[in-house]
Enzyme design. Sequence first.
Site, PDB file in Angstrom:
ATOM      1  N   HIS A 553      31.050  70.171  71.896  1.00 53.59           N
ATOM      2  CA  HIS A 553      30.691  71.068  72.999  1.00 53.59           C
ATOM      3  C   HIS A 553      31.912  71.701  73.670  1.00 53.59           C
ATOM      4  O   HIS A 553      32.037  72.931  73.740  1.00 53.59           O
ATOM      5  CB  HIS A 553      29.880  70.315  74.047  1.00 53.59           C
ATOM      6  CG  HIS A 553      28.501  69.960  73.630  1.00 53.59           C
ATOM      7  ND1 HIS A 553      27.391  70.680  73.997  1.00 53.59           N
ATOM      8  CD2 HIS A 553      28.029  68.928  72.871  1.00 53.59           C
ATOM      9  CE1 HIS A 553      26.311  70.143  73.488  1.00 53.59           C
ATOM     10  NE2 HIS A 553      26.660  69.065  72.791  1.00 53.59           N
ATOM     11  N   ASN A 744      24.546  63.874  67.176  1.00 53.24           N
ATOM     12  CA  ASN A 744      23.564  64.224  68.197  1.00 53.24           C
ATOM     13  C   ASN A 744      22.145  63.771  67.885  1.00 53.24           C
ATOM     14  O   ASN A 744      21.486  63.166  68.730  1.00 53.24           O
ATOM     15  CB  ASN A 744      23.568  65.735  68.429  1.00 53.24           C
ATOM     16  CG  ASN A 744      22.654  66.143  69.564  1.00 53.24           C
ATOM     17  OD1 ASN A 744      22.980  65.985  70.743  1.00 53.24           O
ATOM     18  ND2 ASN A 744      21.475  66.651  69.229  1.00 53.24           N
ATOM     19  N   ILE A 890      21.986  72.048  71.813  1.00 54.63           N
ATOM     20  CA  ILE A 890      21.309  70.980  72.558  1.00 54.63           C
ATOM     21  C   ILE A 890      22.342  69.941  72.945  1.00 54.63           C
ATOM     22  O   ILE A 890      23.380  69.832  72.278  1.00 54.63           O
ATOM     23  CB  ILE A 890      20.178  70.334  71.729  1.00 54.63           C
ATOM     24  CG1 ILE A 890      19.347  69.344  72.552  1.00 54.63           C
ATOM     25  CG2 ILE A 890      20.767  69.640  70.524  1.00 54.63           C
ATOM     26  CD1 ILE A 890      18.502  69.977  73.567  1.00 54.63           C
TER      27      ILE A 890
END
Length: 890
Positions: A553, A744, A890
């Site tokens: 991220h 994830n 996400i």
Amino acid sequence: MQVHINSHHHFSLRTYYKGIEKKGGSKRVWGVFPSRSKVVMASSGNNNTKSSQRVKAIVTLKQNGVGLLNGVVDGIDELLVGKTLVLELVSNHLNPKVNSEKGTTIKGYNVHKTNENENNEVLYEASFEVPPEFGEVGAVLVENEQHEELFLKSIVIDGFHNNNGSLNFTCDSWIQPKNDKASNKRVFFSNKSYLPSETPKGLRKLREEELEELRGNGEGERKSTDRIYDYDVYNDLGDPDLSIQLKRPVLGGSKHYPYPRRCRTGRTHSNKDPLSEKKSGSFYVPRDEEFGERKQKQFTESILTSGVSAVLKSLDAIFTNLNIGFPSFEDIDSLYKEGYELPPLHATALNIIQKAIPTFFKSANHTDNLLNFDAPQPFKRDKFFWLSDEEFARETLAGVNPYSIQLIKEWPLRSKLDPKVYGPPESAITSEVIESQINGTVEQEISEKKLFMLDYHDLLLPYVSKVREIEGTTLYGSRTIFSLTSKGTLKPLAIELTRPQINNNGQWKRVYTPSSSSSSSSTELWLWRLAKAHVLAHDSGIHELVSHWLRTHASVEPYVIATKRQLSAMHPIYRLLHPHLRYTLEINALARQVLISAAGIIELSFSPQRYSMELSSSAYDQLWRFDLQALPNDLIHRGMAVEDPNAAHGLKLTIEDYPFANDGLLIWDSLKEWITDYVNHYYPNPSTIESDEELQSWWNEIITIGHGDKSSEPWWPNLKTQKDLIHIITTISWVASAHHASVNFAQYMYGGYFPNRPAIARIKMPDEDPSLEEWENFMTNPDQTLLECFPSQIQALLVMVILNLLSDHSPDEEYIGQFMEPSWGEDPIIKSSFERFNKRLKEIEGIIDSRNGNIHLNNRHGAGLVPYELLKPFSGPGLTGKGVPYSISI
């Protein structure tokens, strides 16, 4: 000069004259009427139109049922048709009659609605009269004359004699209403890609101006309708104006807290901390980066957009003691059978929670106060899986954090931290501890590459004393040693937990070993279980803050910003990277809002607590290198592989049955092959790389600004050759897709039953300087000690809800190689290459299935084991435990 309309339509004030177009010495008037009116062209003077081409543009607007096209679709007959969009075609050639650096333009006429399709899209049509000298159309200028923003999906122009059909413009962008404050024309380039030096002369100025607009001037607070991309430090994680206890250090821009940059928001600064931005209800991301309708719906029905503070306040009302744990393991197991019954609540408080997490209630009404959790797959298959030492070891290779396990290359183990501050550097794990559990010596095991380690000692130890000042938690530095068995699996041998010297207390360290021999006592068994709980809490924190958040991220956000700022939308590398950038800025903004912020989910529920993001900054400082984000380099660096030109993928794995590495290398090679074909097509020689000013500015900005705190490091790759570019793009694509997927989408699978991966360890080991009462409590009721070590009820519930959400595939997910970008399909060579990429990914699905069915691969096949499917490329929506999306969404 006349305007003719059908006699059965009366002329009214609703009639709108678009304007007068002058051509040569004549004038032509276009009458634009409501869509049911037939428009007839009339002219005066001598006007030769025989050599002109009549073309039409089909414009697709997207409506989403929440006001996207409010007043345009339902009330179309009440509007002045032609007042929706103004279209202007732009020639690739400069206008010879006007002293301009831009191409000739032609405005459209008779813009009218033609259809609505099953995809909730509205189609409009515009006509153009194109003279023969106009040349090829390279762009379309668009103005929105509505009062509401519009989502422009695409423009297709039909009717050119020499275009073999149609000319396509993929837009996928929000168009803001026209105003008088600035230029309102948006430019959209055709799907044909151009390097900067190859840009047609009529488009060069538009290309430059579009990038200038996207960069902005670095001033002012960003509005929700903006599409400006700029950089800033992480100065919005705290909220000192609410409470000075919520002040957090600024990450990025200093040697103490280096960090990647985020997207600038420009909010005013805090009254109590001039270095921090004030908190606000919304976190700006450029308009085109926001979630689409289906993705937004997923988050509207989740805790992330409901306002986590409201939920936490409601939970405060539920739990009078936020540190209360689960009374028994039966109570934990009942979460997945009977659900979790909330105490009696006021209807308003219950309604807040139900709206925040509706999927966890069977029915949304004011009487249903039962939270329902689906049992994760491992627990369904084997309810005792979490107790197994074999599973503890296997998950380092095939679990949610396969990035930490490393080969032991040196012995004895020593800390690199300052012994004056942290105590003696020598590890308590001696050769004797290891050799009592193996056949042979430590030196033999190391030479045969059979000893491995999870090493969280030096990274965590500086935070131990700080974290221990917080009520209801504790921390250690830790090392965990494994040996490779003849079955190709790992066996845990020892755990070392270390507390540095604190105040007048000297360093404390202990080694725990599994109770596998007949001489082991029940006390050793329970101490081992507790030591594992601490290591798992460490691994959970490192996974979430480093392997997941930092390495995907946070590190990818600068790539997104630089790509938008420096690479034109018509640049082939922009179009190659574009699917890998989707939704990342939006999901990162949401994370800053409720997950990694002060008093957010991470600080409440994970071991480092309020020091979580400081720890992430330390990891960036000590561990992050761009060159090591490439999968082969990462494996080699950790000692998990060596280069071998005769081996598959050019690597020989140290552990042959390493599911993450085995499947990951299939994806890596497929990505690299596709990217190699693409890059070599557009860059036939190194000089085209070095002379591409947009590309060089892009890479320079990533290094010097986006990751500016590490700009002087020697390991940054050069960008001079095709090979350099292929490696850089493959690395970015890998991180945004497969790396993120691997850390994830199994979070709920392995952390949804929290005893398997507790996010926090709340009490110290019972043998660390125990009082008489503490030791007696442990000896008489060790399972209660373990329960007290596990997360509290509120911590466990919050983490379970969040992990469930984060592991969920959206219905509009876009998986690597599944669909072809429109621009790729317009070049036969690129189209053919992508089709090979797609075919290879489908083959990989079958390879992974066959591996999971191989009885000799004990890390992915066995009684009760969940197959390793995280890197299977494709998936449906929901909690599937597989699927590799293009981007971090996400």
